[in-house]
Scaffold this active site. Structure first.
Site: not given
Lengths: 345, 345, 345
Positions: C240-241
């Site tokens: 994820a980010h």
């Protein structure tokens, strides 16, 4: 893209304190600010960073009072967080402002394209497809026959949408999304192997839906798999045939929803959750990551955990005891021994 | 595609009761029938819907006796379910009847294509590839050098098949499938980091295999990763290097099978199951969703659950007790207290 | 590719025992050797196979003494395993020696390509992209504007790398990898639905990173999602980010790491593991397959299991008791009954 601090202050209606000709070309968190970056201070907990940030400029509140010297040029505004968010959005719009039809691309003569669309090179648009206005179709996208994509939707590189699907306005599909592949339906036949059940339904995706990279949404056997308005679906998620996802429901990465399950609106589903088929999940349900849902959830706004899942508070209490099981077992053995000795005595 | 009821009755050898000129253009479930759709009544539990369906036409049994007026035109046949299934298949065949080579596509001069193939625009067919008859290769498919695809196989848009793989007859691969990527093999080296073990084997997929969207099947280190005849593999599944999947085994979405594991024939494996490497799973094994298999399964036709998994009945009994653990703990504490008091007394 | 045994012996500096003109065109495991294949004997446990292998030639140790007749031609070397590994690598290099720019492809006039690159047909290289020397970009790859790919990196067919990302030297990305899609960030707004938080950061992937098929790595909200030098990421993984993956960390298939979590160097993470957001995982941590990590791990080199996870030894002890829970429950009931009877007496 480079801007002077004065230009940004003008966009935000803010006042410059420092060098208005300073140039910035990036947005950054205050603790990571580098030269030529613009940052912001909204959360008081981060105030210390304003004195040390390497950013060239910083958006701060009109009411902010510096207690030490600050090297960054300041832009004073009413609400720094909202101003920064506005810049983020503006930046994003400029970035995704592609328009026109790159070559080579394949657009069926029977497809209809709206105004101001972008069609990237190597995109494939099948027969009778309808593309709305301001739609952006990046390279390597495949849109099957008869599918419709409504206004302002962005389809990133490599998305595959099979035939006969319907996609609403303002949707975003990230790379690798597959919409409309066949549902997983096979019937055992007399020769003890499986015969495919044809999957002739479609997928309907309503407005403002975002779908993350490499997520798959299968077409319905008959009828439609439906993702309703405002739902947000993360990466690598499996949505099976005839599923319905309610409005504004949010699903985190790697979750799977099996065939014909209907999830209500405003649910929040964690990552790696599995939900079996033919269930109904009530509005506002929250499901903890890695849980497995094996039965319908009837009451709204409950929180579930476990595999199979039950009420999260009960799950947590059971899990605390799970960790103590060896100790409980030892105690049980000791009690049994005492009891047997007592009985002998 | 539009048909009159009379045309459909002719295909099915059925008798029309009502308007033979009524036009239909879709197939629908009886409870969702709309104008211009054709439905069917096979399951007596759905009989009530025949009186209210909005469908234009319905396939019913020759022996069906209406108890109320029906607005839909009826087509009477011996076996409504089989007739409807026949229509579904016919519809699917018409839909996937693409043929010819769209441009621009890339076909190596050393590739050999069979008769009546479809090669979509932007498809890439490498050197020495052999494509059988009636194969359909949709846009954006990549077929690496020396790979073979046998007759009647359908490869949907965006599938990537690396070099040197072998695919049988009547297979279907959905968008985003990756066949033949390198297995995950790295050996720690003296500098305390990892050195890649070259993966020079291939993937062999036998006849009648269906693979769902975005599933990955890694090539073998040496030898072959093999998916046997009739296996059905859902979306987002990971099949690692040197795995073998037995005939007619069915695997649900998001399951992962680690390197060199061999799964027997006729297994049914639920979604999100993990199976570690170098195991043997006996013929006819069933594994519940989200289970983790850490040891070989030797006896055929058993059902497993849990992570790590054991016999499903035992798992369910343990899980019932897991839910009661706080209560058990309280009881244990109470007994201990009683015992200690007794001992004092 | 065909070679004579004499040619291979020359490459390896080995001595031929048998027919130097025998021809081989494949490498095989000793127990699977077929005609025209070359195998090796390194592990004494496999010695029996040298007498029965169908391989045309076999690499054996200089010190190996045959006890029965062997049909394969032998190549005697100092270290059979290293010699075989050398052949594997050589084979792999020959296989991936593509060079030049196939047409049609799309290379922005502002992109800069290094020397001896391969750009496959239908690859798309955006504005201001920089591609280093000896980089191989297979068909259907998308490289967004401003992204940089350094020397000797291989990007297989269908990989999508969004704009503004940075990829190091000697990386390998397998088909279907998506790098730089938007992080999953939405803020609830006053109308009770979600507003997208623009994701304007990027992804930085350092040297010698391998990423498996259909894995997704989201771009940072601000700043960078970072995968450090030598990390090996298997198939269908979600990063994820703003996540950071440490040097030489290895992650098995279908694991997910949620936003902003930082994983240290030299970790080994099993398949289907979930790690929630905003955690720190210490250097050298090992996590068993299917575990769920809900808290930061501070001590280095520990092994964790369970969902939520705790120390693997404790988990195993608890799980043994979980399997015995019905028995424990029965014993508890019996003790309670005895106690109550005693109390009555």
């Amino acid at each position: 893209m480079e801007f002077t601090v004065a230009q940004i202050a003008a966009i935000l209606g803010g006042e410059v304190e420092g060098n208005p000709d300073a140039v910035v070309n990036a947005l950054a968190k205050i603790e990571e600010g580098k030269e030529k970056s613009l940052t912001f201070l909204a959360n008081p907990a981060y105030t210390e960073y304003i004195y040390t940030t390497g950013a060239t400029a910083a958006i701060v509140s009109k009411s902010f009072v510096a207690e030490k010297p600050i090297s960054a040029t300041l832009i004073r505004v009413e609400n720094p967080y909202e101003s920064f968010a506005l810049l983020l959005e503006t930046y994003n719009k400029i970035k995704h402002n592609k328009q026109g039809i790159e070559q080579p691309s394949f657009v069926s003569p029977t497809a209809v394209l709206g105004s101001e669309v972008y069609v990237g090179a190597f995109a494939y648009i099948g027969a009778n497809v309808k593309i709305g206005n301001h739609v952006k179709i990046y390279p390597h996208v495949f849109i099957g026959d008869n599918t419709q994509i409504d206004d302002h939707t962005i389809i990133f590189s490599g998305v595959k949408i099979y035939s006969d699907c319907v996609v609403g306005k303002h949707c975003t599909f990230h790379s690798g999304v597959v919409v409309g592949g066949d549902g997983f339906g096979f019937a055992p036949n007399s020769e003890n192997n499986y015969k495919k059940v044809p999957q002739i339904g479609n997928v309907i995706i309503e407005d403002h839906v975002e779908i993350g990279a490499n997520t798959t949404v299968d077409r319905a056997t008959l009828g439609s798999t439906i993702i309703k308005k405002g739902a947000k679906i993360d990466n690598l998620i499996q949505i099976a045939h005839n599923v319905e996802i309610g409005e504004n429901t949010v699903i985190a990465a790697q979750t799977g929803v099996a065939g014909s399950t209907k999830i209500g609106s405003d649910c929040m589903i964690g990552g790696q959750v599995g939900i079996i088929g033919h269930l109904n999940i009530a509005k506002g349900t929250k499901i903890a990551a890695q849980s497995g849902i094996g039965n319908s959830i009837k009451n709204e706004n409950e929180i579930w955990q476990g595999s199979p899942a039950f009420a999260i508070g009960d799950y947590k209490r059971s899990y605390v005891m799970f960790r103590k099981l060896p100790e409980m077992h030892a105690k049980l053995m000791a009690l049994e021994k005492m009891m047997l000795e007592k009985n002998k005595a």
